[in-house]
Design a protein around this motif. Structure first.
Motif, PDB file in Angstrom:
ATOM      1  N   LEU A   1      43.133  40.876  37.124  1.00 14.93           N
ATOM      2  CA  LEU A   1      44.168  40.595  36.132  1.00 14.93           C
ATOM      3  C   LEU A   1      44.078  39.148  35.668  1.00 14.93           C
ATOM      4  CD1 LEU A   1      46.797  41.285  34.586  1.00 14.93           C
ATOM      5  CD2 LEU A   1      48.054  40.726  36.676  1.00 14.93           C
ATOM      6  N   ALA A   2      43.777  38.234  36.587  1.00 17.80           N
ATOM      7  CA  ALA A   2      43.679  36.821  36.226  1.00 17.80           C
ATOM      8  C   ALA A   2      42.562  36.583  35.210  1.00 17.80           C
ATOM      9  CB  ALA A   2      43.443  35.977  37.483  1.00 17.80           C
TER      10      ALA A   2
ATOM     11  N   VAL B   1      42.037  44.001  25.563  1.00 20.34           N
ATOM     12  CA  VAL B   1      40.628  43.754  25.851  1.00 20.34           C
ATOM     13  C   VAL B   1      40.126  44.886  26.746  1.00 20.34           C
ATOM     14  CG1 VAL B   1      40.781  41.247  25.617  1.00 20.34           C
ATOM     15  CG2 VAL B   1      41.172  42.296  27.853  1.00 20.34           C
ATOM     16  N   GLN B   2      38.821  45.072  26.760  1.00 20.85           N
ATOM     17  CA  GLN B   2      38.216  46.143  27.542  1.00 20.85           C
ATOM     18  C   GLN B   2      38.489  45.956  29.031  1.00 20.85           C
ATOM     19  OE1 GLN B   2      34.106  46.742  26.580  1.00 20.85           O
ATOM     20  NE2 GLN B   2      33.712  48.064  28.334  1.00 20.85           N
ATOM     21  N   TYR B   3      38.960  46.997  29.672  1.00 22.27           N
ATOM     22  CA  TYR B   3      39.390  46.894  31.077  1.00 22.27           C
ATOM     23  C   TYR B   3      38.232  46.579  32.016  1.00 22.27           C
ATOM     24  CZ  TYR B   3      41.539  48.122  35.546  1.00 22.27           C
ATOM     25  OH  TYR B   3      41.992  48.090  36.838  1.00 22.27           O
ATOM     26  N   ASP B   4      37.124  47.316  31.903  1.00 20.48           N
ATOM     27  CA  ASP B   4      36.064  47.151  32.894  1.00 20.48           C
ATOM     28  C   ASP B   4      35.186  45.929  32.642  1.00 20.48           C
ATOM     29  OD1 ASP B   4      34.556  48.000  30.739  1.00 20.48           O
ATOM     30  OD2 ASP B   4      33.985  49.930  31.625  1.00 20.48           O
TER      31      ASP B   4
ATOM     32  N   GLU C   1      45.882  48.978  34.549  1.00 20.64           N
ATOM     33  CA  GLU C   1      44.949  49.599  33.604  1.00 20.64           C
ATOM     34  C   GLU C   1      45.718  50.518  32.656  1.00 20.64           C
ATOM     35  OE1 GLU C   1      41.071  52.649  33.716  1.00 20.64           O
ATOM     36  OE2 GLU C   1      42.066  52.015  35.567  1.00 20.64           O
ATOM     37  N   LEU C   2      45.428  50.408  31.369  1.00 23.76           N
ATOM     38  CA  LEU C   2      46.046  51.278  30.372  1.00 23.76           C
ATOM     39  C   LEU C   2      44.971  52.212  29.827  1.00 23.76           C
ATOM     40  CD1 LEU C   2      48.729  51.891  28.921  1.00 23.76           C
ATOM     41  CD2 LEU C   2      47.954  50.369  27.082  1.00 23.76           C
TER      42      LEU C   2
ATOM     43  N   VAL D   1      46.185  44.871  28.471  1.00 26.17           N
ATOM     44  CA  VAL D   1      46.947  44.577  27.262  1.00 26.17           C
ATOM     45  C   VAL D   1      47.984  43.487  27.522  1.00 26.17           C
ATOM     46  CG1 VAL D   1      46.618  46.898  26.323  1.00 26.17           C
ATOM     47  CG2 VAL D   1      48.646  46.398  27.704  1.00 26.17           C
ATOM     48  N   ALA D   2      48.419  42.859  26.437  1.00 22.68           N
ATOM     49  CA  ALA D   2      49.414  41.791  26.532  1.00 22.68           C
ATOM     50  C   ALA D   2      50.263  41.794  25.273  1.00 22.68           C
ATOM     51  CB  ALA D   2      48.741  40.437  26.716  1.00 22.68           C
ATOM     52  N   ILE D   3      51.426  41.163  25.364  1.00 20.64           N
ATOM     53  CA  ILE D   3      52.319  40.983  24.216  1.00 20.64           C
ATOM     54  C   ILE D   3      52.582  39.500  24.031  1.00 20.64           C
ATOM     55  CG2 ILE D   3      54.657  41.326  23.319  1.00 20.64           C
ATOM     56  CD1 ILE D   3      54.651  44.100  24.559  1.00 20.64           C
ATOM     57  N   HIS D   4      52.323  39.022  22.834  1.00 23.24           N
ATOM     58  CA  HIS D   4      52.635  37.642  22.436  1.00 23.24           C
ATOM     59  C   HIS D   4      54.013  37.658  21.787  1.00 23.24           C
ATOM     60  CE1 HIS D   4      52.678  34.284  19.518  1.00 23.24           C
ATOM     61  NE2 HIS D   4      51.946  33.641  20.407  1.00 23.24           N
TER      62      HIS D   4
END
Length: 205
Positions: free
Chosen positions: A193-194, A185-188, A141-142, A86-89
Motif C-alpha cells: 500500500l505504501a 493505478v495497476q494493483y500488481d 485491492e479493488l 485507488v485513491a480520492i483527492h
C-alpha cells in the motif's frame, strides 16, 4: 564353404546396408504455418467516482444539526480483468470554488463533522489531516466491477454553530464545496500500500 554360400552371405550383407541407408531418410516431417502474436497497449485502467446518496438540494439552506448524505466511492470499471489501487483527492473550497486559506479551513472544520471511514481508507500523509488538499487511499485491492466502501457517508452541520458562524458561512465563504477526484493505478505493479500511495500522490497532486 561353397561359392554359392559365400555369394548368399555377401548378398545378405549388401541388402542389410541398403536397408539401413534407406531408414536414414525415412522419418516423417512437417512444417507449421507462421504464427504472429500482436501485443498492443491502451487505456486499460479505468475507474469512476460516484456518490449514490448525494442529493444537491439537501445541501441548500443549511441549519445547525443538519445531516447531509454524501458518500464518495470508486468503482473499478476496467474491462481487462485488471485490479487497482485507488485513491480520492479532496479539496475544500469556498462557494466561488476558490481553495480555502488555512484560517478559513480551520474555522470551517470546527463547524462541520465528516464521518471519515478510517477502517477502509488511509490518509496519504498525516500532515494532510486538516489540510485544504487531502488524498485518501483505499487500503485494499479493488477488483473489476467492485466498489470501494465510501470514504465518508455524511457531512453534519454541528449543533454548536452560532448565528455569527452562519453569517460567516453565508456571507464571507458564500457556502463551501468538497471537491472530489478519483485516481487508480495497476494493483500488481506495487508490492505494498505504501508503494502504491507514492504513485497515487504523483498522479493526483
Amino acid at each position: 564353404m561353397t561359392k554359392k554360400k559365400k555369394y548368399i552371405i555377401a548378398l545378405s550383407a549388401v541388402l542389410a546396408l541398403t536397408l539401413a541407408a534407406g531408414l536414414t531418410f525415412a522419418y516423417l516431417f512437417t512444417k507449421t504455418d507462421e504464427l504472429t502474436n500482436m501485443f498492443t497497449f491502451g487505456d486499460n485502467i479505468k475507474a469512476e467516482i460516484s456518490e449514490p446518496n448525494w442529493v444537491p438540494e439537501d445541501a441548500e439552506n443549511l441549519t445547525p444539526g443538519k445531516v447531509v448524505d454524501k458518500d464518495p466511492q470508486i468503482t473499478n470499471t476496467s474491462e481487462n480483468d485488471i485490479s487497482e489501487w485507488v485513491a480520492i483527492h479532496l479539496t475544500f473550497t469556498d462557494g466561488k470554488n476558490a481553495p480555502l486559506g488555512d484560517a478559513d479551513l480551520a474555522r470551517l472544520l470546527t463547524l462541520i463533522e465528516i464521518d471519515w471511514n478510517t477502517a477502509d481508507w488511509a490518509i496519504a500523509d498525516a500532515g494532510m489531516t486538516d489540510a485544504v488538499e487531502q488524498v485518501w487511499v483505499y487500503k485494499y485491492e479493488l477488483v473489476p466491477g467492485d466498489d470501494t466502501a465510501p470514504l465518508f457517508e455524511t457531512v453534519t452541520i454541528k449543533d454548536s454553530v452560532t448565528s455569527d458562524d452562519l453569517a460567516w458561512l453565508k456571507n464571507e465563504l458564500e457556502g463551501f464545496n468538497i471537491v472530489l477526484i478519483g485516481g487508480a493505478v495497476q494493483y500488481d505493479a506495487f508490492d505494498t500500500l505504501a508503494d502504491a500511495t507514492v504513485a497515487l500522490l504523483d498522479l493526483l497532486i
